[in-house]
Enzyme design. Structure first.
Site, PDB file in Angstrom:
ATOM      1  N   LYS A 117       0.831  -1.214   0.000  1.00  0.00           N
ATOM      2  CA  LYS A 117       0.000   0.000   0.000  1.00  0.00           C
ATOM      3  C   LYS A 117       0.853   1.246   0.000  1.00  0.00           C
ATOM      4  O   LYS A 117       0.475   2.252  -0.591  1.00  0.00           O
ATOM      5  CB  LYS A 117      -0.948   0.010   1.205  1.00  0.00           C
ATOM      6  CG  LYS A 117      -2.151  -0.898   1.015  1.00  0.00           C
ATOM      7  CD  LYS A 117      -3.333  -0.419   1.833  1.00  0.00           C
ATOM      8  CE  LYS A 117      -4.512  -1.346   1.687  1.00  0.00           C
ATOM      9  NZ  LYS A 117      -5.590  -1.082   2.655  1.00  0.00           N
ATOM     10  N   LYS A 199      -6.929 -11.208  -9.187  1.00  0.00           N
ATOM     11  CA  LYS A 199      -8.131 -11.266  -8.374  1.00  0.00           C
ATOM     12  C   LYS A 199      -9.168 -10.248  -8.871  1.00  0.00           C
ATOM     13  O   LYS A 199      -8.795  -9.145  -9.264  1.00  0.00           O
ATOM     14  CB  LYS A 199      -7.714 -10.922  -6.934  1.00  0.00           C
ATOM     15  CG  LYS A 199      -8.679 -11.327  -5.872  1.00  0.00           C
ATOM     16  CD  LYS A 199      -8.040 -11.123  -4.498  1.00  0.00           C
ATOM     17  CE  LYS A 199      -9.070 -10.599  -3.523  1.00  0.00           C
ATOM     18  NZ  LYS A 199      -8.521 -10.270  -2.217  1.00  0.00           N
ATOM     19  N   LYS A 202     -12.752  -4.234  -7.656  1.00  0.00           N
ATOM     20  CA  LYS A 202     -13.510  -3.083  -8.179  1.00  0.00           C
ATOM     21  C   LYS A 202     -12.563  -1.997  -8.675  1.00  0.00           C
ATOM     22  O   LYS A 202     -12.945  -1.142  -9.439  1.00  0.00           O
ATOM     23  CB  LYS A 202     -14.455  -2.540  -7.116  1.00  0.00           C
ATOM     24  CG  LYS A 202     -13.741  -2.107  -5.851  1.00  0.00           C
ATOM     25  CD  LYS A 202     -14.687  -1.904  -4.703  1.00  0.00           C
ATOM     26  CE  LYS A 202     -13.891  -1.663  -3.423  1.00  0.00           C
ATOM     27  NZ  LYS A 202     -13.980  -2.741  -2.461  1.00  0.00           N
TER      28      LYS A 202
END
Ligand code: TRP
Length: 335
Positions: A117, A199, A202
């Site tokens: 991240k 994967k 969205k």
């Protein structure tokens, strides 16, 4: 006291967008299964975790409300299961601070999600992103959870929660249940319809790869018809056929059919038959949930009441744990 013997399960979901078919098949269907199997379940929306990445206020509110209504529509049964919003229960932030002081800088630096991240959001590597695992440990330990169902990417966070619990218990005396991760086996990893090596997400940029749980039937059909497969035109389960394998897993997860049964059902048929059949299964599964979702969203009083009552129940369980931990540490009790 039968209820004390039941194992406790806790899981939480981030609600930074509309849930995907991957969330539904990977996490939520299992969450319902645990509820039916008689575990003592607590589920929550991890909105405090969500702000480690900047959120637009109106969007965050909407996504949180929609997520709560969707999970109710899907069948979370509030007479059996505790279901609340993390920010409504201040003990999460309170215990997270405490656990920060029992967690080493070096341990947090090794978390792969932090590394990923911070590479992705290089302009906002905030302290919350770094101590995220302490908040997650607080989520888990507050409810003395035995099992924590998570995706494989969250396993490391449950492991650090175990380490923190064992450390605290070792310094003082047994205070927290040491939790175990449960990684669901089937339907756990729904892949993108456009890039079946990744994967379903969205945020993957390619909207055709991702089915939202609120997509209408035409959209679902169109996305499945465009799904990437291969040139063999044969419904066969194989690692060499990631697109078809993914569609078969989705179909299997919804219909309960085995891979052999699916191969039999589509023997001699091509993807022109298979893809719409998968789409129809998904449409049929989501339709009643979407209908209930719309009804629930219209009854704002009901929604607010559910959120409040569940936050209050969660708060009283959580407070017991916080008080116990604070007493052991040596905070002067307020009398
Ligand atoms: N970090 C988890 C995720 O991104 C969400 C989460 C927050 C969670 N707190 C939790 C999961 C506690 C399990 C238990 O998916």
């Amino acid at each position: 006291m039968e209820s004390n013997e039941k194992k406790r399960i806790l899981s939480m979901y981030q609600c930074t967008g509309t849930f995907t078919l991957g969330n539904y098949l990977g996490a939520f269907k299992n969450a319902l299964r645990f509820q039916e199997e008689g575990y003592q379940c607590a589920y929550a929306l991890a909105d405090l975790h969500a702000i480690t990445v900047r959120q637009e206020p109106a969007q965050l509110r909407k996504y949180t409300q929609d997520a709560y209504a969707f999970l109710l529509a899907m069948g979370i049964d509030l007479s059996k299961t505790l279901f609340f919003i993390q920010s409504h229960v201040p003990q999460h932030a309170q215990l997270a601070w405490i656990l920060n002081c029992y967690t080493q800088f070096g341990e947090l630096s090794r978390m792969t999600q932090f590394k990923d991240k911070s590479a992705k959001h290089a302009d906002n590597i905030n302290a919350g992103l770094f101590t995220y695992p302490c908040l997650m440990a607080a989520d888990i330990l507050l409810y003395q959870a035995d099992f924590v169902p998570v995706g494989a990417d969250q396993k490391q966070h449950v492991e650090i929660a175990r380490d923190i619990a064992e450390r605290f218990n070792g310094i003082y005396s047994p205070t927290f249940t040491v939790p175990e991760p449960i990684i669901p086996q089937h339907g756990a990893r729904v892949m993108s319809l456009q890039d079946p090596t990744r994967k379903m997400s969205k945020s993957d940029g390619n909207n055709n790869g991702c089915i939202s749980v609120l997509d209408d039937p035409d959209t679902i059909m169109r996305k499945f018809k465009r799904a990437i497969t291969d040139s063999e035109a044969c419904v066969r389960y194989s690692d060499d056929k990631p697109g078809v394998k993914n569609l078969m897993e989705i179909y299997s997860c919804i219909t309960g059919k085995s891979m052999e049964e699916i191969e039999g059902e589509f023997a001699g048929k091509g993807y022109g038959d298979f893809k719409p059949a998968v789409a129809e299964a998904v449409i049929g599964e989501l339709r009643p949930i979407q209908e209930r979702f719309k009804e629930i969203l219209q009854d704002k009083d009901y929604l607010q009441r559910c959120c409040r009552e569940n936050a209050e129940k969660a708060g009283s369980i959580a407070q017991r744990t916080v008080s116990k931990a604070m007493k052991k540490i040596g905070f002067l009790p307020m009398k």
